[in-house]
Design a protein around this motif. Structure first.
Motif, PDB file in Angstrom:
ATOM      1  N   ASP A 159       1.470   3.349  -9.228  1.00 35.61           N
ATOM      2  CA  ASP A 159       1.940   4.582  -9.485  1.00 35.61           C
ATOM      3  C   ASP A 159       0.906   5.850  -9.213  1.00 35.61           C
ATOM      4  N   GLU A 160      -0.176   5.309  -9.256  1.00 35.67           N
ATOM      5  CA  GLU A 160      -1.126   6.246  -8.896  1.00 35.67           C
ATOM      6  C   GLU A 160      -1.470   6.445  -7.361  1.00 35.67           C
ATOM      7  N   LEU A 161      -0.873   5.815  -6.500  1.00 43.66           N
ATOM      8  CA  LEU A 161      -0.699   5.801  -5.121  1.00 43.66           C
ATOM      9  C   LEU A 161       0.038   6.849  -4.756  1.00 43.66           C
ATOM     10  N   ASN A 166      -7.436  -6.650  -9.814  1.00 42.11           N
ATOM     11  CA  ASN A 166      -6.167  -5.714  -9.633  1.00 42.11           C
ATOM     12  C   ASN A 166      -5.345  -6.246  -8.496  1.00 42.11           C
ATOM     13  N   LYS A 170      -6.711   1.417  -9.010  1.00 44.28           N
ATOM     14  CA  LYS A 170      -5.564   2.075  -8.890  1.00 44.28           C
ATOM     15  C   LYS A 170      -4.343   1.089  -9.315  1.00 44.28           C
ATOM     16  N   LYS A 171      -3.483   1.983 -10.271  1.00 44.26           N
ATOM     17  CA  LYS A 171      -2.244   1.093 -10.354  1.00 44.26           C
ATOM     18  C   LYS A 171      -1.246   1.609  -9.506  1.00 44.26           C
ATOM     19  N   LYS A 196       8.219   3.222  -3.792  1.00 45.96           N
ATOM     20  CA  LYS A 196       7.775   3.917  -2.358  1.00 45.96           C
ATOM     21  C   LYS A 196       8.480   4.040  -1.216  1.00 45.96           C
ATOM     22  N   SER A 234       3.327   8.319  -2.557  1.00 45.89           N
ATOM     23  CA  SER A 234       4.937   7.882  -2.359  1.00 45.89           C
ATOM     24  C   SER A 234       4.943   7.309  -1.235  1.00 45.89           C
ATOM     25  N   ARG A 264      -7.360  11.139  -3.066  1.00 40.51           N
ATOM     26  CA  ARG A 264      -5.949  11.211  -3.555  1.00 40.51           C
ATOM     27  C   ARG A 264      -5.251  12.573  -3.435  1.00 40.51           C
ATOM     28  N   LYS A 265      -5.899  13.592  -3.995  1.00 44.13           N
ATOM     29  CA  LYS A 265      -5.351  14.827  -4.310  1.00 44.13           C
ATOM     30  C   LYS A 265      -4.862  15.277  -2.946  1.00 44.13           C
ATOM     31  N   ASP A 270      -0.219  12.980   0.630  1.00 47.96           N
ATOM     32  CA  ASP A 270       0.734  12.138   0.043  1.00 47.96           C
ATOM     33  C   ASP A 270       1.289  10.691   0.808  1.00 47.96           C
ATOM     34  N   GLY A 305       2.915  -1.004 -13.565  1.00 50.63           N
ATOM     35  CA  GLY A 305       2.600   0.587 -13.065  1.00 50.63           C
ATOM     36  C   GLY A 305       3.068   1.098 -11.797  1.00 50.63           C
TER      37      GLY A 305
END
Length: 202
Positions: free
Chosen positions: A130-132, A167, A127-128, A192, A134, A97-98, A101, A188
């Motif tokens: 807001d963790e994905l 989830n 994952k929530k 987006k 944008s 993920r890091k 984007d 969460g």
């Protein structure tokens, strides 16, 4: 008549004014599911691109990449099938993920009633929202269109039987709105930038 014709050609037109003057709890519009989804999805701020075949999907994806100058960006995905499907698109993929984007994903269903996209652990694991990233590019087919969340959950229950995914949540807020805080199914969530590539498969 294909979905493209129903969305932009035939049928009774529903004006923007009609949507804006309707309260949230008023009876639903009596229009086809595909047209209703498109109206509400766009009202939510999503970018909708209908494609008749895989060639149009490829062309559209390249246009999105070009429009956003994403040529040198890695695409974050948790689905190896998407990596295989778009292997010829000269896209770099990552499961970190890091490093990205941009999130490329599928979904379970498209909900016409409110123009949302239903996903679950099959797409986003634990994952929530807001963790994905944008920026989201969602690949879906017309057979995934349903009228309501309850209908989608029923299909999921029948499809997966004893292995129902967890989830389960909806992507609904494609631009900042006051309602974000009050939608428990979008817990969460964060606004987006969403592109929907919808492939005709009927």
């Amino acid at each position: 008549m294909g979905v493209f014709d129903k969305l932009f050609g035939g049928g009774k037109k529903v004006s923007k004014e009609t949507l804006e003057t309707r309260g949230e709890h008023m009876p639903d519009l009596k229009i086809p599911v595909d047209e209703k989804f498109t109206i509400y999805f766009k009202k939510n701020g999503g970018k909708f691109i209908y494609c008749e075949d895989d060639l149009e999907i490829s062309e559209t994806l390249q246009n999105i990449i070009s429009e956003n100058t994403w040529q040198q960006h890695l695409f974050y995905t948790l689905d190896s099938r998407l990596e295989n499907k778009f292997a010829s698109e000269k896209i770099g993929f990552t499961q970190n993920r890091k490093e990205s984007d941009i999130f490329l994903t599928t979904c379970e269903h498209l909900i016409a009633h409110n123009g949302s996209i239903l996903v679950c652990s099959n797409q986003i694991r634990e994952k929530k929202l807001d963790e994905l990233p944008s920026n989201l590019i969602v690949f879906a087919t017309t057979s995934q269109l349903v009228d309501s969340i309850s209908e989608a959950l029923k299909i999921i229950k029948e499809k997966y039987k004893k292995n129902i995914p967890n989830n389960i949540t909806t992507l609904k807020h494609f631009q900042p709105t006051p309602e974000n805080k009050n939608d428990f199914l979008s817990y969460g969530s964060a606004s987006k930038n969403v592109y929907l590539l919808l492939l005709e498969d009927y």
